[in-house]
Every structure is written in C-alpha cells, then in structure tokens.
Design an enzyme around this catalytic site. Structure first.
Site, short mmCIF file in Angstrom:
data_model
loop_
_atom_site.label_atom_id
_atom_site.label_comp_id
_atom_site.label_asym_id
_atom_site.label_seq_id
_atom_site.Cartn_x
_atom_site.Cartn_y
_atom_site.Cartn_z
N CYS A 181 18.86 65.69 -23.47
CA CYS A 181 18.49 63.78 -23.60
C CYS A 181 18.30 63.41 -25.28
O CYS A 181 17.11 63.69 -25.20
CB CYS A 181 17.61 64.29 -22.86
SG CYS A 181 16.53 62.44 -22.84
N ILE A 182 19.08 62.51 -25.77
CA ILE A 182 17.88 62.42 -27.02
C ILE A 182 17.09 61.67 -27.29
O ILE A 182 16.53 61.99 -28.27
CB ILE A 182 19.28 61.20 -27.44
CG1 ILE A 182 19.11 61.15 -29.39
CG2 ILE A 182 19.39 59.91 -26.65
CD1 ILE A 182 20.47 60.01 -29.42
#
Length: 283
Positions: free
Chosen positions: A124-125
């Site tokens: 998850c950025i």
C-alpha cells in the site's frame, strides 16, 4: 550488526513516493474534515442543534475510524518473525534468499519493505506498508470508511459547491479537473480554486475507493490474494463465507465498529486449508 530501527523509521514510509502519498493523505483528511465542519456545516445547521450534532457525530465516527484503522494497518507486524520459522524446509514452503528464512505458503518478499509478508496481498503506497495476513482487516475497513467518508462529503457539500462554482457544465468540470490552470487563466478565484480542488479530490476519492472495494471484495470472496489472482490460483477457496472469516475474523460483525475490537483469525498465517478438489488432486 544490523542497527535497530527507531519507531519513526519503523512506522513512517522510507520510500520517497510512499512518504509523499502518506503525507498527502494525512493532510487532506484533516483539511476536508475541517472544511466540512467549519465552512459547510454551519451554513445549513445551527451549531449544537440536533442535526448539527448528528452530522458531527457521523463525520467524527468516520474520521476516527479512518485514522484508527490506518494506524493499525501501519503498526501491525505482517511478518512471521515472532513465530520462529523452521530451519528445515517444509513441503509447500519456499526459501527466501533475501531474508534467509524459510517462508510459508502464500508468503512473498516485498522489495520495498525488505521482508517476507505472510499472505501478502500488495504494498500500500499510502501506508508505505504491505497488506498481509495480520493487517488485511484494517486495510479493508480503512478503504470502507474512506469510501463512506467520500460519499458523505460529496453528498453533504454538493449544494454549497454548486452555489460557489456553478452548476454542472464543461467549465465546472474543467475547473475541478484542472483547478490550477483555470485559476491561472482567470476563470476562477483563489477561493474557487480551493473549492474546485476539494470537490474534484472528493469525487476522485469516491471513484477510487469504489473500485478498490469492489476489487478486494471480489478476490476475498474467491479466497485469493492479488498475487494469486494474477497467477489464477484458486486452491484456497473455501467458500465465500469462510473466505471472509479468514480476513475479518470470527467476530466480523463487531470488527467494523473499531479496530481494537478482538476478532481472532483462524490459524497463524503459516498454515492454510485447501479446497477439497485441490487436496484430491494433490493425492
């Protein structure tokens, strides 16, 4: 000897793109909440009236759950380092040359996190952290509350926005999509630029989280991770009900209320049941 990471290094994203996305999300969550509370809400409801209190309660509940689930998503250990991985390679397990450990089925190494993640789904950025066995629940509820928040914000400020920047038109759409350009060309004021940016961001967030939730619910119902979907692996599909219990735990009906509500997951992230068809095939 490897130096121990500080709490800041452990929880704050180290990759520049992750760090920027992380900061942008935190800042905009505050900005949108303050905008709705102090700009939009007082125009339609008297402070401390029944409707005012109801909107504050609903908005605060969504906002708190977003930050709480985001916190647990980041701080939850997704690896099996505390489980004591076996020194002998078991059937179905793989050896990770980066971690120099034996990794269980469905675990994969993340080059960004630099560790093997149990039942890894993706990196998850915005959190700068991988989504895996132990924090999948928090990721899903984070996405759910972000989606609800975006829907709530769009519905709530719609009338105010149209009164400020006009009803739906080509110029309005261009102002929301390219607010800086329209402001520089003189089609909108500085405040209009701010309103357009907030509106465009809210609409984009609603579309983004709608697609994200649809995709994740679909693969969860099939007992897959994102990696397994790409590889078309379906040997862990135990039926949609059990598949959802594997993610949200046995107390799924309470887990949505708050992330600290206990909802034990089946297993420890190293052993997984396979479908009867797959087991028969293996035999």
């Amino acid at each position: 000897m490897e130096s121990k990471k500080s709490w800041l290094q452990a929880y704050i994203p180290q990759k520049p793109s992750d760090y920027v996305a992380f900061l942008f999300m935190i800042v905009m969550l505050w900005v949108i909440a303050l905008f709705e509370l102090f700009v939009v809400l007082p125009l339609y409801h008297e402070p401390f009236s029944s409707w005012w209190c109801l909107h504050v309660f609903c908005g605060f509940f969504l906002w708190l759950n977003v930050f709480a689930n985001f916190f647990f998503l980041i701080t939850t250990d997704t690896t099996g380092k505390n489980l004591g991985m076996p020194s002998v390679l078991k059937p179905g397990w793989t050896y990770c040359p980066f971690c120099q450990l034996n990794a269980p089925p469905r675990a994969h190494h993340c080059q960004v996190c630099n560790e093997c993640v149990l039942k890894r789904d993706h990196h998850c950025i915005f959190a700068g952290k991988c989504v895996g066995f132990w924090n999948y629940r928090y990721y899903m509820f984070l996405a759910l509350y972000l989606w609800l928040g975006a829907f709530y914000a769009n519905a709530f400020h719609h009338e105010y926005v149209t009164s400020e920047i006009g009803s739906f038109s080509v110029a309005t759409v261009l102002t929301m999509v390219t607010p800086i350009l329209m402001w520089m060309l003189g089609y909108t004021t500085l405040y209009g630029f701010f309103i357009s940016f907030m509106t465009g961001l809210s609409i984009f967030a609603f579309i983004l989280f709608s697609g994200m939730l649809f995709f994740q619910i679909r693969i969860i119902s099939r007992g897959q991770t994102s990696y397994e979907r790409k590889k078309k692996k379906k040997e862990y599909d135990l039926g949609w009900k059990q598949n959802f219990l594997d993610v949200f735990g046995e107390k799924w009906y309470l887990a949505w209320i708050w992330p600290t509500v206990s909802s034990p997951l089946p297993g420890d992230g190293t052993n997984y049941k396979k479908t009867y068809f797959q087991e028969s095939k293996d035999l």
